[in-house]
Design a protein around this motif. Structure first.
Motif, PDB file in Angstrom:
ATOM      1  N   ASP A  12       0.844  -1.189   0.000  1.00  0.00           N
ATOM      2  CA  ASP A  12       0.000   0.000   0.000  1.00  0.00           C
ATOM      3  C   ASP A  12       0.884   1.246   0.000  1.00  0.00           C
ATOM      4  OD1 ASP A  12      -1.944   1.920   0.369  1.00  0.00           O
ATOM      5  OD2 ASP A  12      -2.512   1.249   2.372  1.00  0.00           O
ATOM      6  N   ASN A  13       0.666   2.155  -0.956  1.00  0.00           N
ATOM      7  CA  ASN A  13       1.447   3.387  -1.065  1.00  0.00           C
ATOM      8  C   ASN A  13       0.699   4.617  -0.559  1.00  0.00           C
ATOM      9  OD1 ASN A  13       3.767   2.311  -2.180  1.00  0.00           O
ATOM     10  ND2 ASN A  13       3.040   2.530  -4.268  1.00  0.00           N
ATOM     11  N   THR A  14      -0.416   4.413   0.114  1.00  0.00           N
ATOM     12  CA  THR A  14      -1.251   5.541   0.538  1.00  0.00           C
ATOM     13  C   THR A  14      -0.457   6.558   1.351  1.00  0.00           C
ATOM     14  OG1 THR A  14      -3.217   4.144   0.508  1.00  0.00           O
ATOM     15  CG2 THR A  14      -3.339   6.184   1.793  1.00  0.00           C
ATOM     16  N   GLU A  15       0.274   6.120   2.340  1.00  0.00           N
ATOM     17  CA  GLU A  15       1.007   7.061   3.198  1.00  0.00           C
ATOM     18  C   GLU A  15       2.134   7.745   2.422  1.00  0.00           C
ATOM     19  OE1 GLU A  15       1.484   9.564   6.106  1.00  0.00           O
ATOM     20  OE2 GLU A  15      -0.165   8.122   5.997  1.00  0.00           O
ATOM     21  N   ASP A  16       2.808   7.036   1.540  1.00  0.00           N
ATOM     22  CA  ASP A  16       3.856   7.649   0.712  1.00  0.00           C
ATOM     23  C   ASP A  16       3.273   8.736  -0.196  1.00  0.00           C
ATOM     24  OD1 ASP A  16       5.924   6.007   1.732  1.00  0.00           O
ATOM     25  OD2 ASP A  16       5.358   4.417   0.329  1.00  0.00           O
ATOM     26  N   ILE A  17       2.083   8.481  -0.726  1.00  0.00           N
ATOM     27  CA  ILE A  17       1.409   9.476  -1.569  1.00  0.00           C
ATOM     28  C   ILE A  17       1.053  10.698  -0.735  1.00  0.00           C
ATOM     29  CG2 ILE A  17      -0.751   9.906  -2.809  1.00  0.00           C
ATOM     30  CD1 ILE A  17      -0.476   6.954  -3.840  1.00  0.00           C
ATOM     31  N   ARG A  18       0.559  10.472   0.473  1.00  0.00           N
ATOM     32  CA  ARG A  18       0.220  11.589   1.372  1.00  0.00           C
ATOM     33  C   ARG A  18       1.484  12.399   1.712  1.00  0.00           C
ATOM     34  NH1 ARG A  18      -4.170  11.078   3.879  1.00  0.00           N
ATOM     35  NH2 ARG A  18      -3.972   8.840   4.274  1.00  0.00           N
ATOM     36  N   GLN A  19       2.579  11.716   2.011  1.00  0.00           N
ATOM     37  CA  GLN A  19       3.831  12.407   2.342  1.00  0.00           C
ATOM     38  C   GLN A  19       4.387  13.169   1.151  1.00  0.00           C
ATOM     39  OE1 GLN A  19       6.541   9.625   4.198  1.00  0.00           O
ATOM     40  NE2 GLN A  19       5.180   9.311   5.931  1.00  0.00           N
ATOM     41  N   ALA A  20       4.115  12.714  -0.049  1.00  0.00           N
ATOM     42  CA  ALA A  20       4.569  13.414  -1.253  1.00  0.00           C
ATOM     43  C   ALA A  20       3.810  14.716  -1.454  1.00  0.00           C
ATOM     44  CB  ALA A  20       4.408  12.514  -2.477  1.00  0.00           C
ATOM     45  N   GLY A  21       2.604  14.817  -0.859  1.00  0.00           N
ATOM     46  CA  GLY A  21       1.846  16.055  -0.947  1.00  0.00           C
ATOM     47  C   GLY A  21       0.501  15.932  -1.636  1.00  0.00           C
ATOM     48  N   ALA A  22       0.146  14.746  -2.090  1.00  0.00           N
ATOM     49  CA  ALA A  22      -1.172  14.530  -2.684  1.00  0.00           C
ATOM     50  C   ALA A  22      -2.125  14.023  -1.600  1.00  0.00           C
ATOM     51  CB  ALA A  22      -1.080  13.521  -3.827  1.00  0.00           C
ATOM     52  N   VAL A  23      -3.406  14.035  -1.909  1.00  0.00           N
ATOM     53  CA  VAL A  23      -4.417  13.597  -0.958  1.00  0.00           C
ATOM     54  C   VAL A  23      -5.014  12.275  -1.441  1.00  0.00           C
ATOM     55  CG1 VAL A  23      -6.589  14.153   0.198  1.00  0.00           C
ATOM     56  CG2 VAL A  23      -4.969  15.984  -0.383  1.00  0.00           C
ATOM     57  N   PRO A  24      -4.665  11.166  -0.788  1.00  0.00           N
ATOM     58  CA  PRO A  24      -5.280   9.895  -1.168  1.00  0.00           C
ATOM     59  C   PRO A  24      -6.762   9.910  -0.808  1.00  0.00           C
ATOM     60  CG  PRO A  24      -3.349   9.550   0.227  1.00  0.00           C
ATOM     61  CD  PRO A  24      -3.670  11.005   0.266  1.00  0.00           C
ATOM     62  N   CYS A  25      -7.591   9.487  -1.743  1.00  0.00           N
ATOM     63  CA  CYS A  25      -9.035   9.476  -1.520  1.00  0.00           C
ATOM     64  C   CYS A  25      -9.558   8.064  -1.713  1.00  0.00           C
ATOM     65  CB  CYS A  25      -9.729  10.422  -2.491  1.00  0.00           C
ATOM     66  SG  CYS A  25      -9.279  12.158  -2.269  1.00  0.00           S
ATOM     67  N   THR A  26     -10.070   7.507  -0.631  1.00  0.00           N
ATOM     68  CA  THR A  26     -10.615   6.163  -0.714  1.00  0.00           C
ATOM     69  C   THR A  26     -12.112   6.174  -0.966  1.00  0.00           C
ATOM     70  OG1 THR A  26     -10.908   6.083   1.680  1.00  0.00           O
ATOM     71  CG2 THR A  26      -8.845   5.189   0.787  1.00  0.00           C
ATOM     72  N   ASP A  27     -12.746   7.341  -0.741  1.00  0.00           N
ATOM     73  CA  ASP A  27     -14.181   7.445  -0.965  1.00  0.00           C
ATOM     74  C   ASP A  27     -14.555   8.910  -1.176  1.00  0.00           C
ATOM     75  OD1 ASP A  27     -14.256   8.660   1.610  1.00  0.00           O
ATOM     76  OD2 ASP A  27     -14.716   6.752   2.562  1.00  0.00           O
ATOM     77  N   LEU A  28     -15.830   9.160  -1.404  1.00  0.00           N
ATOM     78  CA  LEU A  28     -16.296  10.518  -1.676  1.00  0.00           C
ATOM     79  C   LEU A  28     -16.125  11.446  -0.482  1.00  0.00           C
ATOM     80  CD1 LEU A  28     -19.483   9.784  -3.799  1.00  0.00           C
ATOM     81  CD2 LEU A  28     -17.272  10.639  -4.582  1.00  0.00           C
ATOM     82  N   ASP A  29     -16.182  10.912   0.725  1.00  0.00           N
ATOM     83  CA  ASP A  29     -15.983  11.753   1.908  1.00  0.00           C
ATOM     84  C   ASP A  29     -14.588  12.379   1.907  1.00  0.00           C
ATOM     85  OD1 ASP A  29     -18.534  11.317   2.880  1.00  0.00           O
ATOM     86  OD2 ASP A  29     -17.918   9.630   4.146  1.00  0.00           O
ATOM     87  N   ASP A  30     -13.585  11.610   1.514  1.00  0.00           N
ATOM     88  CA  ASP A  30     -12.228  12.147   1.420  1.00  0.00           C
ATOM     89  C   ASP A  30     -12.174  13.289   0.406  1.00  0.00           C
ATOM     90  OD1 ASP A  30     -11.331  10.224   3.225  1.00  0.00           O
ATOM     91  OD2 ASP A  30     -10.529   8.907   1.660  1.00  0.00           O
ATOM     92  N   MET A  31     -12.839  13.098  -0.721  1.00  0.00           N
ATOM     93  CA  MET A  31     -12.849  14.128  -1.758  1.00  0.00           C
ATOM     94  C   MET A  31     -13.595  15.371  -1.280  1.00  0.00           C
ATOM     95  SD  MET A  31     -13.497  11.894  -5.202  1.00  0.00           S
ATOM     96  CE  MET A  31     -13.208  13.283  -6.290  1.00  0.00           C
ATOM     97  N   MET A  32     -14.719  15.172  -0.613  1.00  0.00           N
ATOM     98  CA  MET A  32     -15.526  16.313  -0.167  1.00  0.00           C
ATOM     99  C   MET A  32     -14.756  17.185   0.810  1.00  0.00           C
ATOM    100  SD  MET A  32     -18.136  16.369  -1.978  1.00  0.00           S
ATOM    101  CE  MET A  32     -18.912  17.746  -1.167  1.00  0.00           C
ATOM    102  N   HIS A  33     -13.928  16.586   1.644  1.00  0.00           N
ATOM    103  CA  HIS A  33     -13.116  17.363   2.574  1.00  0.00           C
ATOM    104  C   HIS A  33     -12.225  18.336   1.801  1.00  0.00           C
ATOM    105  CE1 HIS A  33     -10.613  18.373   5.996  1.00  0.00           C
ATOM    106  NE2 HIS A  33      -9.555  18.034   5.277  1.00  0.00           N
ATOM    107  N   VAL A  34     -11.561  17.855   0.767  1.00  0.00           N
ATOM    108  CA  VAL A  34     -10.670  18.694  -0.045  1.00  0.00           C
ATOM    109  C   VAL A  34     -11.471  19.740  -0.800  1.00  0.00           C
ATOM    110  CG1 VAL A  34      -9.033  18.689  -1.969  1.00  0.00           C
ATOM    111  CG2 VAL A  34      -8.949  16.866  -0.262  1.00  0.00           C
ATOM    112  N   LEU A  35     -12.592  19.344  -1.383  1.00  0.00           N
ATOM    113  CA  LEU A  35     -13.403  20.282  -2.161  1.00  0.00           C
ATOM    114  C   LEU A  35     -13.978  21.396  -1.283  1.00  0.00           C
ATOM    115  CD1 LEU A  35     -15.183  17.732  -4.521  1.00  0.00           C
ATOM    116  CD2 LEU A  35     -13.262  19.259  -5.066  1.00  0.00           C
ATOM    117  N   ARG A  36     -14.428  21.046  -0.095  1.00  0.00           N
ATOM    118  CA  ARG A  36     -14.955  22.075   0.822  1.00  0.00           C
ATOM    119  C   ARG A  36     -13.857  23.054   1.248  1.00  0.00           C
ATOM    120  NH1 ARG A  36     -18.159  17.678   3.409  1.00  0.00           N
ATOM    121  NH2 ARG A  36     -20.257  17.964   2.615  1.00  0.00           N
TER     122      ARG A  36
END
Length: 106
Positions: free
Chosen positions: A70-94
């Motif tokens: 799983d590269n989720t944490e590496d992606i987060r540390q790189a500066g992107a926002v891993p989104c596993t569902d719409l709630d994750d996306m809505m946080h960024v969009l809001r």
């Protein structure tokens, strides 16, 4: 998706006035592609949130088993926002909408 070159994606996002970049990915390319998009944004002096979802795994270079991790944490540390569902996306969009609203009233 990741079928478009990262430089072309960033160019189109900036040209169209996008507020965020959302990427859907598949096995093994999420970390590399998100880093490429973030590097291209930095090279252009742009600061857009990058959301990435899909299968966020990869096979480490030093692996002798070929089993993906799983590269989720590496992606987060790189500066992107891993989104596993719409709630994750809505946080960024809001957060982006609030930031933009503050910028227009300032």
């Amino acid at each position: 998706g990741v079928a478009i070159d990262a430089a072309a994606l960033v160019a189109k996002a900036l040209e169209s006035g996008s507020d965020v970049i959302a990427i859907s990915t598949y096995n093994g390319v999420g970390l590399r592609y998100s880093k490429a998009v973030l590097a291209e944004l930095a090279a252009r002096g742009a600061d857009l949130p990058v959301m990435i979802g899909g299968k966020l795994n990869g096979i480490p270079d030093e692996s002798n088993s070929g089993i993906p991790i799983d590269n989720t944490e590496d992606i987060r540390q790189a500066g992107a926002v891993p989104c596993t569902d719409l709630d994750d996306m809505m946080h960024v969009l809001r957060a982006t909408a609030e930031k933009n609203a503050q910028a227009t009233t300032a």
